[in-house]
Design an enzyme around this catalytic site. Structure first.
Site, short mmCIF file in Angstrom:
data_model
loop_
_atom_site.label_atom_id
_atom_site.label_comp_id
_atom_site.label_asym_id
_atom_site.label_seq_id
_atom_site.Cartn_x
_atom_site.Cartn_y
_atom_site.Cartn_z
N GLY A 13 46.02 66.32 46.08
CA GLY A 13 46.99 67.40 45.94
C GLY A 13 46.51 68.70 46.57
CG LEU A 15 43.06 72.93 42.64
CD1 LEU A 15 42.52 74.26 43.19
CD2 LEU A 15 43.29 73.05 41.13
CE1 TYR A 143 52.50 71.29 35.59
CE2 TYR A 143 53.52 73.46 35.54
CZ TYR A 143 52.46 72.64 35.87
OH TYR A 143 51.37 73.17 36.51
#
Ligand code: AKB
Length: 315
Positions: A13, A15, A143
């Protein structure tokens, strides 16, 4: 000398790929294993990369045992916008993945675990400006609900099972080396790509929507600084507020126009506007600065100049 073996879950991903490089620099490529459910290629191929699904508990446990892992960075998650489209899967991945990692920390006596929380853990009745470390948290996205519940799990595993788990509430993260996936703050990444390729950008948030943001270099630094801090300095075991800057779409467009004067922005808010409206506009990160010395390096101007200089090589 103590041996370190670092596992990064969800390394493909936005990061993960940059954090992996940060950890290579500290621990050496041989001592870092980047994993994801599919091979992202690119820079991660320069080090150890393996396929690993955090939802498969036995696979995770066997992997940790076989590779004698001592630290885990668990980054795999569904983000805010994608989570609203598939809430049950977001809950499954974000919660069961974390619990598998925390159970592995107990079972294999891991030295440390890192897990990211987010500004999404806050909600519409949270104070919006300079949001305190400890305050009302009433997340409205699935989330955000997983991030708030995850913080409670981290605290519980620390208190009850002695796990050295550490966490940051990230603001929107802005990098240019990999594409973000499914977040509400991702407009602040796409805007740079569109500024360079089309000289125009249609924003899915309205012009005065302020959100806390952080440049990727600072996010990697904050993560590593927290993980390298002596355990006694890490006083908060749910998750630390961390902050660097706060801006609106109109302000980032203006910062880009200083470099690309004919860049134009237009606004067409969609369902992500309600998500952004439920989040803080800015964060109070005094605790992180005081406890383990957090300091950011990039503001909006410095970040904009750096991205516009480096992004063309990635387009
Ligand atoms: C998102 O927009 O979903 C993420 C976040 C703020 O956690 N970037």
């Amino acid at each position: 000398m103590k041996k370190h073996k670092i596992l990064i879950i969800g390394a493909g991903g936005q990061l993960g790929s940059e954090l992996t490089q940060g950890l290579w620099a500290i621990y050496g490529k041989d001592n870092v294993i980047a994993t994801d459910i599919k091979d992202p290629g690119g820079i991660l191929a320069q080090g150890n990369f393996e396929i690993l699904d955090v939802l498969k508990q036995k696979q995770l446990f066997d992997f940790i045992a076989k590779n004698e892992i001592t630290q885990v960075y668990h980054l795999a998650a569904v983000l805010s916008a994608t989570g609203e489209r598939n809430p049950k899967f977001a809950w499954h991945l974000n919660m069961d993945g974390l619990i598998h990692v925390l159970d592995a920390a107990v079972e294999y006596k891991l030295d440390k675990v890192y897990w990211p929380s987010s500004i999404a853990a806050f909600g519409p009745t949270t104070p919006k400006d300079n949001t305190p470390q400890d305050t009302i948290m009433d997340p409205t996205t699935i989330y955000g609900i997983t991030k708030q519940a995850g913080e409670r799990w981290c605290e519980w595993y620390h208190q009850k099972q002695g796990v050295d788990v550490r966490s940051l509430r990230y603001p929107g993260l802005i990098g240019y080396k990999t594409k973000p996936g499914g977040g509400t703050t991702d407009y602040a990444v796409d805007i740079f790509i569109k500024a360079l390729t089309d000289k125009k950008f249609e924003c899915f948030l309205s012009e005065n929507t302020y959100l806390p943001m952080m440049y990727m270099d600072d996010a990697v630094k904050a993560t590593i600084d927290l993980m390298e801090a002596p355990a006694e300095k890490v006083k908060i075991r749910s998750s630390y507020n961390v902050s660097a800057m706060s801006f609106s779409p109109a302000e980032i467009a203006k910062a880009i126009q200083k470099h690309i004067p004919d860049f134009a922005i237009s606004y067409n808010p969609d369902f992500r506007q309600a998500i952004a409206d439920s989040w803080p506009k800015s964060l109070d990160d005094t605790a992180a600065r005081k406890d383990w010395g957090w300091q950011h390096a990039f503001d909006l101007e410095k970040m904009t100049a750096d991205i516009l200089k480096n992004l063309p090589a990635y387009l």
